[in-house]
Design an enzyme around this catalytic site. Structure first.
Site, mmCIF file in Angstrom:
data_model
loop_
_atom_site.group_PDB
_atom_site.id
_atom_site.type_symbol
_atom_site.label_atom_id
_atom_site.label_comp_id
_atom_site.label_asym_id
_atom_site.label_seq_id
_atom_site.Cartn_x
_atom_site.Cartn_y
_atom_site.Cartn_z
ATOM 1 N N VAL A 9 2.104 6.178 13.787
ATOM 2 C CA VAL A 9 1.178 4.898 12.947
ATOM 3 C C VAL A 9 1.715 4.180 13.040
ATOM 4 O O VAL A 9 1.545 3.014 12.740
ATOM 5 C CB VAL A 9 1.246 5.363 11.502
ATOM 6 C CG1 VAL A 9 0.602 4.767 11.140
ATOM 7 C CG2 VAL A 9 -0.080 7.137 10.633
ATOM 8 N N GLY A 10 3.380 4.272 13.323
ATOM 9 C CA GLY A 10 4.419 2.937 13.855
ATOM 10 C C GLY A 10 3.715 2.085 15.023
ATOM 11 O O GLY A 10 3.158 1.629 15.360
ATOM 12 N N LYS A 54 1.127 -0.963 0.100
ATOM 13 C CA LYS A 54 0.445 0.464 -0.076
ATOM 14 C C LYS A 54 0.787 1.129 0.217
ATOM 15 O O LYS A 54 1.400 1.482 0.990
ATOM 16 C CB LYS A 54 -0.510 -0.205 0.844
ATOM 17 C CG LYS A 54 -2.167 1.385 0.899
ATOM 18 C CD LYS A 54 -2.369 1.745 2.525
ATOM 19 C CE LYS A 54 -1.924 3.151 2.576
ATOM 20 N NZ LYS A 54 -2.205 4.724 1.811
ATOM 21 N N GLY A 79 6.910 4.746 8.281
ATOM 22 C CA GLY A 79 6.407 6.107 7.960
ATOM 23 C C GLY A 79 6.601 6.806 9.532
ATOM 24 O O GLY A 79 7.600 6.809 10.439
ATOM 25 N N SER A 80 5.669 7.715 10.117
ATOM 26 C CA SER A 80 5.260 8.539 11.310
ATOM 27 C C SER A 80 5.776 7.343 12.328
ATOM 28 O O SER A 80 4.804 6.502 12.227
ATOM 29 C CB SER A 80 4.406 9.547 11.233
ATOM 30 O OG SER A 80 2.746 8.667 11.415
ATOM 31 N N THR A 81 6.440 7.968 13.524
ATOM 32 C CA THR A 81 6.358 7.054 15.244
ATOM 33 C C THR A 81 4.636 6.617 15.084
ATOM 34 O O THR A 81 4.324 5.895 16.026
ATOM 35 C CB THR A 81 7.184 7.380 15.499
ATOM 36 O OG1 THR A 81 8.381 7.721 15.030
ATOM 37 C CG2 THR A 81 7.128 6.555 17.092
ATOM 38 N N GLU A 115 10.168 1.499 10.412
ATOM 39 C CA GLU A 115 10.859 2.392 9.860
ATOM 40 C C GLU A 115 10.542 3.923 10.509
ATOM 41 O O GLU A 115 9.160 4.213 9.230
ATOM 42 C CB GLU A 115 11.387 2.289 8.488
ATOM 43 C CG GLU A 115 12.022 1.380 8.206
ATOM 44 C CD GLU A 115 13.367 1.163 8.185
ATOM 45 O OE1 GLU A 115 14.560 -0.156 8.156
ATOM 46 O OE2 GLU A 115 14.092 2.131 8.353
ATOM 47 N N GLU A 136 10.270 16.357 14.880
ATOM 48 C CA GLU A 136 10.327 15.922 13.278
ATOM 49 C C GLU A 136 9.284 17.148 12.936
ATOM 50 O O GLU A 136 8.598 17.133 12.799
ATOM 51 C CB GLU A 136 10.017 14.156 13.413
ATOM 52 C CG GLU A 136 10.577 14.422 11.211
ATOM 53 C CD GLU A 136 10.550 13.756 11.240
ATOM 54 O OE1 GLU A 136 9.081 12.221 11.620
ATOM 55 O OE2 GLU A 136 10.810 11.839 10.902
ATOM 56 N N CYS A 146 13.073 10.839 5.955
ATOM 57 C CA CYS A 146 13.771 10.415 7.435
ATOM 58 C C CYS A 146 15.062 10.918 7.980
ATOM 59 O O CYS A 146 15.295 11.474 9.370
ATOM 60 C CB CYS A 146 13.002 9.145 7.933
ATOM 61 S SG CYS A 146 14.380 7.990 6.144
HETATM 62 P P1 NAP Z 1 2.137 8.663 7.549
HETATM 63 O O1 NAP Z 1 1.506 9.140 7.878
HETATM 64 O O2 NAP Z 1 2.907 7.637 8.849
HETATM 65 O O3 NAP Z 1 2.125 7.693 6.489
HETATM 66 C C1 NAP Z 1 2.911 6.835 5.957
HETATM 67 C C2 NAP Z 1 1.752 5.132 5.054
HETATM 68 O O4 NAP Z 1 1.113 4.956 6.389
HETATM 69 C C3 NAP Z 1 1.019 5.974 4.332
HETATM 70 O O5 NAP Z 1 0.737 4.652 3.757
HETATM 71 C C4 NAP Z 1 -0.165 5.500 4.435
HETATM 72 O O6 NAP Z 1 -1.953 6.353 3.985
HETATM 73 C C5 NAP Z 1 0.185 5.485 5.999
HETATM 74 N N1 NAP Z 1 -1.141 4.985 6.508
HETATM 75 C C6 NAP Z 1 -1.657 6.330 7.172
HETATM 76 N N2 NAP Z 1 -2.625 6.013 8.504
HETATM 77 C C7 NAP Z 1 -2.605 4.389 8.818
HETATM 78 C C8 NAP Z 1 -3.216 3.647 10.120
HETATM 79 N N3 NAP Z 1 -3.483 4.753 10.488
HETATM 80 N N4 NAP Z 1 -2.619 2.627 9.891
HETATM 81 C C9 NAP Z 1 -2.045 1.782 8.827
HETATM 82 N N5 NAP Z 1 -1.511 3.182 8.059
HETATM 83 C C10 NAP Z 1 -2.187 4.263 8.140
HETATM 84 O O7 NAP Z 1 3.815 8.659 7.230
HETATM 85 P P2 NAP Z 1 3.896 9.972 5.852
HETATM 86 O O8 NAP Z 1 3.543 11.622 6.574
HETATM 87 O O9 NAP Z 1 3.799 9.192 4.980
HETATM 88 O O10 NAP Z 1 5.513 10.111 6.120
HETATM 89 C C11 NAP Z 1 6.304 11.099 7.129
HETATM 90 C C12 NAP Z 1 6.462 10.039 8.292
HETATM 91 O O11 NAP Z 1 6.898 8.949 8.098
HETATM 92 C C13 NAP Z 1 7.826 11.069 8.632
HETATM 93 O O12 NAP Z 1 8.015 10.558 10.473
HETATM 94 C C14 NAP Z 1 9.602 10.529 8.143
HETATM 95 O O13 NAP Z 1 9.656 10.421 9.401
HETATM 96 C C15 NAP Z 1 8.558 8.765 8.179
HETATM 97 N N6 NAP Z 1 10.053 7.916 7.130
HETATM 98 C C16 NAP Z 1 10.695 6.851 7.952
HETATM 99 C C17 NAP Z 1 11.629 6.491 7.140
HETATM 100 C C18 NAP Z 1 12.688 5.202 7.569
HETATM 101 O O14 NAP Z 1 13.136 4.759 7.254
HETATM 102 N N7 NAP Z 1 12.556 5.355 8.723
HETATM 103 C C19 NAP Z 1 11.403 6.623 5.934
HETATM 104 C C20 NAP Z 1 10.642 7.767 5.716
HETATM 105 C C21 NAP Z 1 9.848 8.160 6.332
HETATM 106 P P3 NAP Z 1 -1.649 7.223 3.442
HETATM 107 O O15 NAP Z 1 -0.131 8.587 2.841
HETATM 108 O O16 NAP Z 1 -2.166 7.358 2.162
HETATM 109 O O17 NAP Z 1 -2.974 8.157 4.406
#
Ligand code: NAP
Length: 500
Positions: A245-246, A188, A241-243, A264, A396, A298
């Protein structure tokens, strides 16, 4: 001489895509559609189906069928490797198309997108070798009548959820390794940036990946993503993604089937600069580390921690770099920093900039939205007089915002660097090997750079300490992560009877 690139253009009307199940593109039909606008050009560029929970079920069942009948896991490493190598070749052939979609949906500069796609070719090439190297262990030292075997098996059906900041790169830091292990998967992508994931699924099938081994469900995180985190038939979930949602992934795994998790997550990464560094190199690296990909990275080096004796001079040097960075239309080959990916993220960054000023930090440069006629852009922003308790130093921001703090001793530099809940990445700039290695050993981060930043490749594993996540992607560990270990004891000869 560098090859002159022809300027790529956005499509004249948005392109329709289906989602991808069992080797087929499935059109949206009666499902709702998400129309993605280019954040730089303010034009609709793609139309993507909003999948439902039932679509997630059908994608998982396709991946399950493909896993259980061993159409992929039953192949030799040699045969899996051939598909991954062919994929690398097809990605190379389609580099411009993939890069264009990355730019259109994410807003990143086209030259950067092209380089990222080139890096993804390397990921597939490297993982193709790992498909053949993957192996277990044996114990021939258990006595003459016992032999021990440790074998690795693919975990099964993997769910992969990816973010919008590096849609293709993050995908390719995972997919070839997952496939090398013999798993099948359901991906996804972020709703903001789905196209290149759909292109990869098509390319993989063209390269000979059996139907059903990769499936892509598009749509929102709350519906599609959450259904995956709770799914009883997904054996492992890799979430980037974000901590926040993690954390919900961990809770959902606990509520459902205790699926294995790879996480991650976020980072608030320090860049420590000593007075003995090559300050010209360090300035360039620090500015790059903070502004690259508009800081939506990230591993962005968003906290500059600089030795007091050179702090004022170094801050001025970073300011000079920031004011020279070319921010603008990401389809322009000379652009270094493109558009902020979403309107919501633009507002988040601007709110942090306001908060930084309210909390007493001194704005040195940037801090404003740039009016380039259309599109959402923020100038690289530098704050000095920052203290560790300020929100701009702790949270962040995920934007081109760099904070400056200073130190007098190595211990103080390490303490400031570790004063965060995150532990994703860190950099140190020093020509003194003792200092650089001491800092490397003591700063809690999964990735570390000495006299460079943000470099990487397929060989070294990726992942974080502390609240930046669990597990490792890429490298040999990135394949092993998607395996389970089975220990087998084998008795030779006549059993020593328990009941006589
Ligand atoms: P996000 O809001 O956590 O979204 C990440 C993914 O999760 C997207 O596909 C999102 O879908 C999905 N998602 C959202 N809500 C969800 C839920 N309740 N259950 C399951 N999946 C869900 O993060 P983002 O805003 O896209 O990315 C930014 C964050 O990612 C930052 O905190 C960044 O540090 C982190 N990141 C970490 C790494 C690493 O390798 N450590 C790499 C890149 C980014 P939708 O977008 O379609 O809602």
């Amino acid at each position: 001489m560098a090859k002159q690139q022809k300027r790529l253009e956005p499509p004249t009307s948005p392109k329709e895509f289906g989602f991808f199940v069992d080797g087929n593109s499935v059109p949206a039909g009666s499902r709702e559609i998400f129309e993605r606008y280019s954040p730089a050009h303010e034009l609709p560029v793609s139309r993507i189906p909003k999948c439902t929970k039932a679509d997630v079920d059908s994608a998982v069942s396709s991946a399950r069928q493909a896993f259980e009948d061993r159409r992929w896991s039953g192949l030799s490493g040699h045969d899996r490797s051939a598909v991954l190598l062919k994929t690398a070749d097809l990605i190379r052939q389609n580099q411009d198309e993939i890069a264009l979609w990355e730019t259109l949906e994410n807003g990143k500069p086209i030259s950067q997108a092209r380089a990222e796609v080139g890096g993804c070719v390397g990921m597939f090439e490297y993982a193709s070798g790992l498909a053949r190297i993957l192996h277990g262990d044996s114990f021939n030292n258990l006595g003459d009548n016992i032999f021990g075997l440790v074998t690795r098996e693919p975990v099964g059906v993997v769910g992969l959820i990816t973010p919008w900041n590096f849609p293709f790169l993050i995908l390719c830091e995972r997919v070839p390794y997952i496939l090398a292990s013999g798993c099948t998967l359901v991906v996804k992508p972020s709703e903001m940036t789905s196209v290149t994931t759909l292109l990869l699924a098509k390319i993989l099938c063209e390269a000979g990946l059996p139907d059903g081994v990769i499936n892509v469900v598009t749509g929102s995180g709350r519906t599609v993503g959450q259904a995956m985190t709770e799914h009883l038939d997904i054996d492992m979930l890799s979430f980037t993604g974000s901590t926040e949602v993690g954390r919900s992934c961990v809770e959902a795994a606990g509520r459902s089937n205790f699926k294995k998790l790879g996480l991650e997550l976020g980072g608030k990464n320090p860049q420590i600069v000593f007075a003995d560094a090559d300050l010209e190199d360090a300035t360039d690296g620090v500015a790059f580390g903070a502004a690259f990909n508009t800081g939506q990275c990230c591993v962005s080096g968003s906290r500059l921690i600089v030795e007091k004796s050179v702090a004022a001079e170094f801050t001025e040097m970073v300011k000079a770099k920031f004011t020279k960075v070319s921010v603008g239309d990401p389809l322009d080959e000379n652009t270094q920093v493109g558009a902020i990916t979403t309107a919501a993220q633009t507002q988040t960054i601007l709110a942090y900039i306001t908060k930084g000023q309210e909390e007493g930090a001194r704005l040195i440069c940037g801090g404003t939205q740039l009016d380039l006629g259309k599109g959402q852009y923020i100038a690289p922003t530098l704050f000095s007089d920052v203290t560790s308790d300020m929100a701009i130093a702790r949270d962040e921001i995920f934007g081109p915002v760099l904070t400056v703090q200073s130190f007098e001793t190595v211990e103080e530099a390490i303490a400031i660097a570790n004063d965060t809940v995150y532990g994703l990445a860190a950099s140190v700039w020093s020509k003194n090997i003792d200092k650089a290695l001491t800092v490397m050993r003591r700063v809690k981060a999964g990735r570390f750079w000495i006299n460079t930043t943000l470099s990487g490749g397929p060989e070294l594993p990726l992942g974080g300490f502390k609240q930046s996540g669990w597990g490792r992607e890429a490298g040999m560990m990135g394949v092993e992560e998607y395996t389970q270990v089975k220990s087998t004891h084998l008795e030779l000869g006549k059993r020593n009877l328990w009941i006589t």
